[in-house]
Design a protein around this motif. Structure first.
Motif, PDB file in Angstrom:
ATOM      1  N   LYS B  81       0.822  -1.217   0.000  1.00 15.59           N
ATOM      2  CA  LYS B  81       0.000   0.000   0.000  1.00 15.59           C
ATOM      3  C   LYS B  81       0.854   1.264   0.000  1.00 15.59           C
ATOM      4  CE  LYS B  81      -4.089  -2.039   2.188  1.00 15.59           C
ATOM      5  NZ  LYS B  81      -3.774  -3.438   2.425  1.00 15.59           N
ATOM      6  N   LEU B 103       0.028   5.131   1.197  1.00 10.15           N
ATOM      7  CA  LEU B 103      -1.323   5.345   0.659  1.00 10.15           C
ATOM      8  C   LEU B 103      -2.429   4.947   1.630  1.00 10.15           C
ATOM      9  CD1 LEU B 103      -0.582   4.036  -2.937  1.00 10.15           C
ATOM     10  CD2 LEU B 103      -0.466   6.383  -2.100  1.00 10.15           C
ATOM     11  N   SER B 105      -5.110   3.066   3.072  1.00 10.51           N
ATOM     12  CA  SER B 105      -5.837   1.862   2.653  1.00 10.51           C
ATOM     13  C   SER B 105      -5.738   1.649   1.138  1.00 10.51           C
ATOM     14  CB  SER B 105      -7.307   1.982   3.059  1.00 10.51           C
ATOM     15  OG  SER B 105      -7.889   3.102   2.403  1.00 10.51           O
ATOM     16  N   GLY B 106      -5.070   2.535   0.444  1.00 13.17           N
ATOM     17  CA  GLY B 106      -4.990   2.455  -1.020  1.00 13.17           C
ATOM     18  C   GLY B 106      -4.131   1.302  -1.497  1.00 13.17           C
ATOM     19  N   PRO B 108      -2.254   0.335  -4.795  1.00 12.38           N
ATOM     20  CA  PRO B 108      -1.916   0.868  -6.117  1.00 12.38           C
ATOM     21  C   PRO B 108      -1.643  -0.216  -7.152  1.00 12.38           C
ATOM     22  CG  PRO B 108       0.011   0.956  -4.699  1.00 12.38           C
ATOM     23  CD  PRO B 108      -1.123   0.432  -3.848  1.00 12.38           C
ATOM     24  N   ASP B 123      -6.719   1.673  -8.427  1.00  7.85           N
ATOM     25  CA  ASP B 123      -6.882   0.840  -7.233  1.00  7.85           C
ATOM     26  C   ASP B 123      -8.008  -0.155  -7.508  1.00  7.85           C
ATOM     27  OD1 ASP B 123      -7.837  -0.072  -4.683  1.00  7.85           O
ATOM     28  OD2 ASP B 123      -6.927   1.664  -3.697  1.00  7.85           O
ATOM     29  N   ASN B 126     -10.508  -0.940  -4.023  1.00 11.41           N
ATOM     30  CA  ASN B 126     -11.251   0.263  -3.629  1.00 11.41           C
ATOM     31  C   ASN B 126     -11.997   0.928  -4.792  1.00 11.41           C
ATOM     32  OD1 ASN B 126     -10.576   0.517  -0.704  1.00 11.41           O
ATOM     33  ND2 ASN B 126      -8.487   0.615  -1.499  1.00 11.41           N
ATOM     34  N   ARG B 128     -11.277   2.735  -7.527  1.00  8.90           N
ATOM     35  CA  ARG B 128     -11.094   4.172  -7.720  1.00  8.90           C
ATOM     36  C   ARG B 128      -9.707   4.466  -8.291  1.00  8.90           C
ATOM     37  NH1 ARG B 128     -10.573   4.958  -1.144  1.00  8.90           N
ATOM     38  NH2 ARG B 128      -8.375   4.362  -1.027  1.00  8.90           N
ATOM     39  N   CYS B 129      -9.561   5.704  -8.778  1.00  7.64           N
ATOM     40  CA  CYS B 129      -8.247   6.234  -9.120  1.00  7.64           C
ATOM     41  C   CYS B 129      -8.012   7.435  -8.223  1.00  7.64           C
ATOM     42  CB  CYS B 129      -8.167   6.639 -10.589  1.00  7.64           C
ATOM     43  SG  CYS B 129      -8.143   5.212 -11.696  1.00  7.64           S
ATOM     44  N   VAL B 130      -6.801   7.558  -7.729  1.00  6.70           N
ATOM     45  CA  VAL B 130      -6.492   8.590  -6.752  1.00  6.70           C
ATOM     46  C   VAL B 130      -5.255   9.363  -7.208  1.00  6.70           C
ATOM     47  CG1 VAL B 130      -5.961   9.056  -4.320  1.00  6.70           C
ATOM     48  CG2 VAL B 130      -7.415   7.099  -4.925  1.00  6.70           C
ATOM     49  N   VAL B 138      -3.709  13.274  -0.495  1.00 11.42           N
ATOM     50  CA  VAL B 138      -4.643  12.974  -1.584  1.00 11.42           C
ATOM     51  C   VAL B 138      -5.175  14.272  -2.170  1.00 11.42           C
ATOM     52  CG1 VAL B 138      -6.868  11.930  -2.162  1.00 11.42           C
ATOM     53  CG2 VAL B 138      -5.277  10.731  -0.649  1.00 11.42           C
ATOM     54  N   THR B 141      -9.932  12.169  -5.926  1.00 15.21           N
ATOM     55  CA  THR B 141     -10.347  10.771  -6.031  1.00 15.21           C
ATOM     56  C   THR B 141     -11.431  10.654  -7.088  1.00 15.21           C
ATOM     57  OG1 THR B 141      -9.866  10.383  -3.695  1.00 15.21           O
ATOM     58  CG2 THR B 141     -11.324   8.804  -4.766  1.00 15.21           C
TER      59      THR B 141
END
Lengths: 62, 198
Positions: B81, B103, B105-106, B108, B123, B126, B128-130, B138, B141
């Motif tokens: 992470k 990150l 909880s992210g 990658p 991701d 999750n 999503r893209c962050v 961050v 998102t």
């Protein structure tokens, strides 16, 4: 009556029906990416016009 | 493999001397050096065809990106992470390994760099893209309804984030999920242009 303005950009769906897209790269005005599981490398332009650029002999890497 | 101008596929390099297993991600920098990661770590393939291992010990090495001046390589470590960075020497050697961003909880997967020096990471769990800056703050998102595997700033001026997303139910069900054709290509306007490599 007021018009609600949204500043957040909108997500657009350019292609559907892929097996599993991976490794996108911008090259010569098109996005090239592999469709894992479909054994294809696809090239698509910003308007969604796509073609199979390469058919690959390998399947999923796992 | 390398695709020639006539469309034929030829063997570009054989990495089996470094590892009997498959490889995962690749990035080619402005010097023409290709960095390829997998189980053993990162291998560097030079334009002259020579190949050597340049880094090891990653918690699932995944997406990689190199800054426009070819000086920094950033790699996603999915299971740790975090994003990890290295200095890149002129001869392609990697040194000064450090955490570029923790990150939280992210998780990658694919990554790319923008003109503000921020990194976008995709991701899967999750969905999503962050967009993060060095240190882990961050900035933005983008949420999806399925796993985001990779993202790349592309299009005119590289100002659009292209995202490949697929429903994901774990590695053991990957082949089954692939048959369901849930994969999509999504786009969204981005605040800064893509730079560097890829």
């Amino acid at each position: 009556m007021t018009t609600k303005q949204t500043l957040a950009p909108e997500m657009r769906t350019l292609m559907t029906g892929l097996a599993m897209g991976e490794s996108p790269r911008w090259h010569e005005d098109r996005l090239w990416f592999s469709d894992w599981g479909a054994q294809k490398i696809i090239a698509v332009d910003i308007d969604g016009r796509s073609e199979v650029a390469v058919r690959v002999p390998f399947a999923l890497p796992f | 493999m390398r695709r020639e101008h006539d469309g034929s596929l030829v063997t570009h390099a054989d990495l089996r001397s470094l590892s009997p297993y498959g490889w995962n991600e690749i990035v080619v920098d402005g010097r023409g050096n290709a960095y390829i990661n997998g189980g053993p770590g990162i291998a560097m393939l030079a334009p002259d065809g020579s190949v050597r291992q340049v880094a090891d010990s990653f918690a699932f090495p995944n997406g990689m990106a190199i800054t426009p001046d070819n000086s920094t390589l950033i790699i996603a470590e999915s299971h740790a992470k975090k994003l990890t960075a290295f200095d890149v020497a002129v001869d392609g050697t990697l040194s000064n390994r450090r955490v570029w961003a923790d990150l939280g909880s992210g998780v990658p997967d694919g990554i790319c760099i923008d003109a503000d020096g921020a990194v976008w990471y995709a991701d899967v769990p999750n969905k999503r893209c962050v967009r993060v800056r060095e240190g882990g703050d961050v900035l933005q998102t983008v949420n999806a309804d399925r796993g985001c595997f990779a993202c790349m700033l592309s299009g005119p001026h590289r100002r659009t984030l292209f995202i490949v997303a697929t429903e994901w139910r774990g590695m053991e069900k990957a082949a089954e999920v692939a048959l369901e054709r849930t994969g999509q290509l999504l786009t969204i306007a981005a605040p800064a242009s893509g730079v560097g490599w890829p």
